[in-house]
Design a protein around this motif. Structure first.
Motif, PDB file in Angstrom:
ATOM      1  N   GLY A   1       0.813  -1.216   0.000  1.00 19.28           N
ATOM      2  CA  GLY A   1       0.000   0.000   0.000  1.00 19.28           C
ATOM      3  C   GLY A   1       0.846   1.265   0.000  1.00 19.28           C
ATOM      4  N   SER A   2       1.862   1.310   0.879  1.00 20.29           N
ATOM      5  CA  SER A   2       2.653   2.546   0.978  1.00 20.29           C
ATOM      6  C   SER A   2       3.406   2.821  -0.314  1.00 20.29           C
ATOM      7  N   VAL A   3       3.940   1.765  -0.951  1.00 18.55           N
ATOM      8  CA  VAL A   3       4.705   2.001  -2.184  1.00 18.55           C
ATOM      9  C   VAL A   3       3.761   2.394  -3.329  1.00 18.55           C
ATOM     10  N   THR A   4       2.585   1.769  -3.411  1.00 15.78           N
ATOM     11  CA  THR A   4       1.621   2.179  -4.448  1.00 15.78           C
ATOM     12  C   THR A   4       1.260   3.650  -4.242  1.00 15.78           C
ATOM     13  N   ALA A   5       0.940   4.017  -3.005  1.00 12.38           N
ATOM     14  CA  ALA A   5       0.528   5.396  -2.710  1.00 12.38           C
ATOM     15  C   ALA A   5       1.654   6.370  -3.061  1.00 12.38           C
ATOM     16  N   TYR A   6       2.872   6.022  -2.654  1.00 13.54           N
ATOM     17  CA  TYR A   6       4.029   6.897  -2.921  1.00 13.54           C
ATOM     18  C   TYR A   6       4.191   7.135  -4.426  1.00 13.54           C
ATOM     19  N   LEU A   7       4.167   6.045  -5.203  1.00 15.33           N
ATOM     20  CA  LEU A   7       4.429   6.186  -6.643  1.00 15.33           C
ATOM     21  C   LEU A   7       3.308   6.955  -7.339  1.00 15.33           C
ATOM     22  N   LEU A   8       2.075   6.763  -6.885  1.00 10.65           N
ATOM     23  CA  LEU A   8       0.966   7.507  -7.513  1.00 10.65           C
ATOM     24  C   LEU A   8       1.038   8.991  -7.155  1.00 10.65           C
ATOM     25  N   ALA A   9       1.418   9.294  -5.912  1.00  9.75           N
ATOM     26  CA  ALA A   9       1.562  10.708  -5.527  1.00  9.75           C
ATOM     27  C   ALA A   9       2.682  11.343  -6.340  1.00  9.75           C
TER      28      ALA A   9
ATOM     29  N   LEU B   1       8.310   3.639   5.357  1.00 15.13           N
ATOM     30  CA  LEU B   1       7.730   3.661   4.008  1.00 15.13           C
ATOM     31  C   LEU B   1       6.548   4.637   3.945  1.00 15.13           C
ATOM     32  N   ALA B   2       5.700   4.599   4.968  1.00 15.06           N
ATOM     33  CA  ALA B   2       4.525   5.475   4.969  1.00 15.06           C
ATOM     34  C   ALA B   2       4.956   6.947   5.053  1.00 15.06           C
ATOM     35  N   GLU B   3       6.039   7.205   5.796  1.00 11.38           N
ATOM     36  CA  GLU B   3       6.552   8.588   5.855  1.00 11.38           C
ATOM     37  C   GLU B   3       7.012   9.065   4.476  1.00 11.38           C
ATOM     38  N   ARG B   4       7.654   8.148   3.712  1.00 11.94           N
ATOM     39  CA  ARG B   4       8.084   8.532   2.350  1.00 11.94           C
ATOM     40  C   ARG B   4       6.849   8.896   1.516  1.00 11.94           C
ATOM     41  N   ALA B   5       5.768   8.115   1.695  1.00 12.30           N
ATOM     42  CA  ALA B   5       4.539   8.397   0.942  1.00 12.30           C
ATOM     43  C   ALA B   5       3.990   9.765   1.350  1.00 12.30           C
ATOM     44  N   GLU B   6       3.980  10.029   2.667  1.00 13.77           N
ATOM     45  CA  GLU B   6       3.471  11.332   3.131  1.00 13.77           C
ATOM     46  C   GLU B   6       4.300  12.474   2.556  1.00 13.77           C
ATOM     47  N   GLU B   7       5.609  12.301   2.554  1.00 21.35           N
ATOM     48  CA  GLU B   7       6.492  13.347   1.993  1.00 21.35           C
ATOM     49  C   GLU B   7       6.178  13.630   0.529  1.00 21.35           C
ATOM     50  N   ALA B   8       5.721  12.570  -0.175  1.00 20.09           N
ATOM     51  CA  ALA B   8       5.393  12.746  -1.603  1.00 20.09           C
ATOM     52  C   ALA B   8       4.012  13.364  -1.783  1.00 20.09           C
ATOM     53  N   GLY B   9       3.288  13.589  -0.667  1.00 16.52           N
ATOM     54  CA  GLY B   9       1.996  14.267  -0.758  1.00 16.52           C
ATOM     55  C   GLY B   9       0.793  13.391  -0.438  1.00 16.52           C
ATOM     56  N   VAL B  10       1.048  12.144  -0.049  1.00 12.42           N
ATOM     57  CA  VAL B  10      -0.068  11.244   0.301  1.00 12.42           C
ATOM     58  C   VAL B  10      -0.676  11.686   1.631  1.00 12.42           C
ATOM     59  N   PHE B  11      -2.009  11.631   1.703  1.00 11.23           N
ATOM     60  CA  PHE B  11      -2.698  11.946   2.949  1.00 11.23           C
ATOM     61  C   PHE B  11      -2.896  10.639   3.717  1.00 11.23           C
ATOM     62  N   LEU B  12      -2.182  10.488   4.843  1.00 12.38           N
ATOM     63  CA  LEU B  12      -2.231   9.238   5.614  1.00 12.38           C
ATOM     64  C   LEU B  12      -3.320   9.323   6.670  1.00 12.38           C
ATOM     65  N   MET B  13      -4.176   8.297   6.700  1.00 15.65           N
ATOM     66  CA  MET B  13      -5.220   8.238   7.735  1.00 15.65           C
ATOM     67  C   MET B  13      -5.013   6.976   8.575  1.00 15.65           C
ATOM     68  N   PRO B  14      -4.218   7.044   9.658  1.00 15.94           N
ATOM     69  CA  PRO B  14      -4.046   5.863  10.514  1.00 15.94           C
ATOM     70  C   PRO B  14      -5.231   5.706  11.464  1.00 15.94           C
ATOM     71  N   GLY B  15      -5.363   4.503  12.025  1.00 18.21           N
ATOM     72  CA  GLY B  15      -6.420   4.265  13.015  1.00 18.21           C
ATOM     73  C   GLY B  15      -7.815   4.243  12.408  1.00 18.21           C
ATOM     74  N   VAL B  16      -7.923   3.995  11.107  1.00 16.60           N
ATOM     75  CA  VAL B  16      -9.240   3.970  10.453  1.00 16.60           C
ATOM     76  C   VAL B  16      -9.399   2.629   9.733  1.00 16.60           C
ATOM     77  N   ARG B  17     -10.445   1.903  10.075  1.00 17.95           N
ATOM     78  CA  ARG B  17     -10.680   0.610   9.410  1.00 17.95           C
ATOM     79  C   ARG B  17     -11.736   0.757   8.328  1.00 17.95           C
TER      80      ARG B  17
END
Ligand code: FAD
Length: 438
Positions: free
Chosen positions: A21-29, A117-133
Motif C-alpha cells: 500500500g505505501s509504495v503504491t501510494a508513494y508512486l501515484l503521488a 515507508l509510509a513517511e516517504r509516501a506522506e512526503e510525496a503528498g499522500v494523505f495518511l489516515m491511521p487508526g481507520v478501518r
C-alpha cells in the motif's frame, strides 16, 4: 445514481499501509495524483508481522540507496539451511560477502520499516489516515457495469476514481469485490514469531557475522514437530527474529496448536543456545498465503485493483520465504497501470487491466511461475521428518568412532537408508519433483 454523479474526493484511495500500500501510494503521488492511504493500525506497521528478510532489489529501484537510509537491521550475507531432528541437525551454510553489495537481502522490523515507508509516501503528498478501518466498498452502476467508487469507514464515505486493496492476506476488500474466495486451508499457513533482544556483540559472536552483516537460518523438520512448514531465525542489529510457519491443514491434522509448536521450537537443544540470555520483546501470530501461483486470481475490477498479499503474492520455496518484495513489485506495476488508466480517463476493468499486464511482465509473476510446483512439492510429509533423520543418521555414523570397524561412506549411507522408512521410489519421486519445483 451513476459513477459520474458525485465528484471523487481523491484520485486514489489505498487501503492498507503495508509495503504494497505505501509504495503504491508513494508512486501515484509522485505522478501527481491525489492519494489517501488508510490504515487500521494506530500507526503503519504497528500490527504487521513478517519473518523479516526483505529481498531488496525492487525497493532499491523505488528508493535508490534505501539500505543506507531506511531502518534496516542487517544485510544478510549468510544463509543457513538446516534439517533438524529431535537431537541433531544437518546444515548447508552459505556465507557470501558479494551478497552485501549491491544490497540483496536485509532484515527489517515491521513497526519501524512500515512507518518509514509510509513517511516517504506522506512526503510525496499522500494523505495518511491511521487508526481507520475500512468496512465496506462503495459500488455503483457505471456505463461499463458495476464500478467501485469508494469506501466506507464507520459513518464516513470517501470516493475516488480508483480504490487499491492492499489490505493483506485476508483481504476483505478483494473478497467483497468478488475477486477472491476464501483460500483452501492448504494454501494458508499460520506464522508465530518472537523478537528476542540480545546485545549486538553476542549476536555477532554467535552467528559469526561482523559489522552490519547478518545471517538467515531456514530450518525444517523437528522444529515443527514434523508439521508441514518450517522455522526461521534471523539476525537483527541487537535482536533476533525467530518463528515458525505452519501449514494450516497439517497443523489441524496433527491436532496441535501453533503456540505449542513454537514453544517446542524455542526449547529445541539445537536452537536454544542461540537464544540463551535473550529477552522476548515482541510476540505475534499472523496468517501467510502459501499457495503460490494458484492463489493469484483476478486482480482488477471496475474502479479497483488488488496488490500484495491481498492478491495472494507470496513464494515459499523452502529455502526462502518472500512476500514483501512481491508486494513492492506489484505496487510498482499497479502504480503504472493506474496512472495509465487515469490518463486515458478509463478506470473500468478494461482500463485498469494495464496493471495486470505490467504485473505479468514483472519479476513477480515470472518468479511465481518458476516456483509454481513448490507448494505441492512442500506438501510431501517426508520433507519434514524422514530426510532429516536419514542425513543425521549418515553423519552420526561417519563421525561416531565407537570402536567398530570403519566403513566406506557409500556403505554407511546404504545402511542408514535401509534403517529409514524411505523407499527408493520415494527418493526418486521426491528428487524429480524437487528438481522441477525448485
Ligand atoms: C510469520 C511470517 C513470516 C514471514 N516472513 C517473511 C519474510 O521473511 N520475508 C518476506 O518477504 N515476507 C515474509 N512474510 C510475508 C510478508 O509478511 C507479507 O507477504 C507482506 O507483509 C505482504 O505485504 P502487504 O503490504 O501486501 O500486506 P500487509 O503487510 O499484511 O499489510 C496490510 C495492511 O493493511 C491493513 N489493513 C487490513 N485491513 C484493513 C482495513 N479493513 N482497513 C484499513 N487497513 C487495513 C493492515 O493493518 C496492514 O497494515 C512472512 C509472513 C509471516 C506471517
Amino acid at each position: 445514481m451513476t459513477a459520474e454523479a458525485t465528484e471523487p474526493d481523491f484520485d486514489v484511495i489505498v487501503v492498507g499501509a503495508g509495503p504494497a500500500g505505501s509504495v503504491t501510494a508513494y508512486l501515484l503521488a509522485q505522478q501527481g495524483h491525489s492519494v489517501v492511504l488508510i490504515e487500521r493500525g494506530e500507526a503503519p506497521g504497528a500490527k504487521n508481522l513478517s519473518g523479516g528478510v526483505l529481498y531488496g532489489r525492487v525497493l532499491d529501484e523505488v528508493f535508490p540507496g534505501f539500505a543506507e537510509e531506511a531502518p534496516v537491521e542487517r544485510r544478510i550475507t549468510r544463509h543457513v539451511t538446516t534439517f533438524l531432528t529431535g537431537d541433531s541437525s544437518v546444515s548447508v551454510d552459505y556465507a557470501g560477502r558479494p551478497l552485501a553489495e549491491p544490497v540483496n537481502a536485509v532484515t527489517v522490523l515491521r513497526a519501524k520499516f512500515d512507518a518509514w515507508l509510509a513517511e516517504r509516501a506522506e512526503e510525496a503528498g499522500v494523505f495518511l489516515m491511521p487508526g481507520v478501518r475500512v468496512d465496506e466498498l462503495l459500488r455503483e452502476e457505471g456505463p461499463a457495469g458495476p464500478q467501485v467508487v469508494g469506501v466506507r469507514a464507520g459513518d464516513d464515505e470517501l470516493r475516488a476514481r480508483v480504490v487499491v486493496a492492499a489490505d493483506g492476506v485476508n483481504s476483505f476488500l478483494a473478497r467483497s469485490a468478488g475477486l477472491r474466495s476464501k483460500p483452501p486451508e492448504h494454501h494458508l499457513a499460520v506464522g508465530v514469531k518472537a523478537v528476542i533482544s540480545l546485545p549486538r556483540t553476542v549476536i555477532e559472536d554467535r552467528f559469526a557475522v561482523t559489522g552490519d552483516e547478518g545471517a538467515a537460518h531456514a530450518i525444517v523438520g523437528d522444529c515443527t514437530l514434523g508439521i508441514g512448514g518450517g522455522g526461521f531465525l534471523y539476525t537483527n542489529t541487537d535482536s533476533l527474529s525467530v518463528g515458525v510457519v505452519l501449514r494450516l491443514d497439517d497443523l489441524l491434522k496433527h491436532g496441535r496448536t501453533a503456540a505449542e509448536v513454537f514453544d517446542h521450537y524455542l526449547a529445541h537443544p539445537v536452537l536454544a543456545p542461540y537464544l540463551r540470555g535473550g529477552e522476548m520483546v515482541e510476540y505475534g501470530s499472523h496468517l501467510v498465503a502459501e499457495g503460490g501461483l494458484e492463489m493469484l486470481g483476478s486482480v482488477v475490477t471496475g474502479g479497483m485493483v488488488v496488490v500484495g498479499e491481498a492478491a495472494g503474492l507470496t513464494i515459499n520455496s523452502g529455502l526462502t520465504v518472500r512476500g514483501m518484495d512481491l508486494a513492492i513489485g506489484s505496487a510498482v506495476a499497479a502504480a503504472r497501470g493506474i496512472g495509465e488508466a487515469i490518463a486515458a480517463d478509463d478506470v473500468t476493468a478494461t482500463g485498469l487491466s494495464a496493471y495486470r499486464r505490467h504485473l505479468d511482465d514483472s519479476f513477480v509473476v515470472k518468479d511465481l511461475r518458476t516456483y509454481e510446483r513448490a507448494p505441492s512439492f512442500l506438501e510431501r510429509d517426508r520433507m519434514y521428518g524422514a530426510y532429516g533423520e536419514l542425513a543425521a543418521g549418515i553423519f552420526h555414523d561417519v563421525f561416531a568412532m565407537d570402536g567398530t570397524p570403519r566403513k566406506h561412506l557409500v556403505t554407511v549411507a546404504r545402511e542408514a537408508f535401509k534403517r529409514s522408512p524411505l523407499r527408493l521410489r520415494d527418493v526418486i519421486s521426491d528428487g524429480w519433483a524437487g528438481v522441477r519445483a525448485l
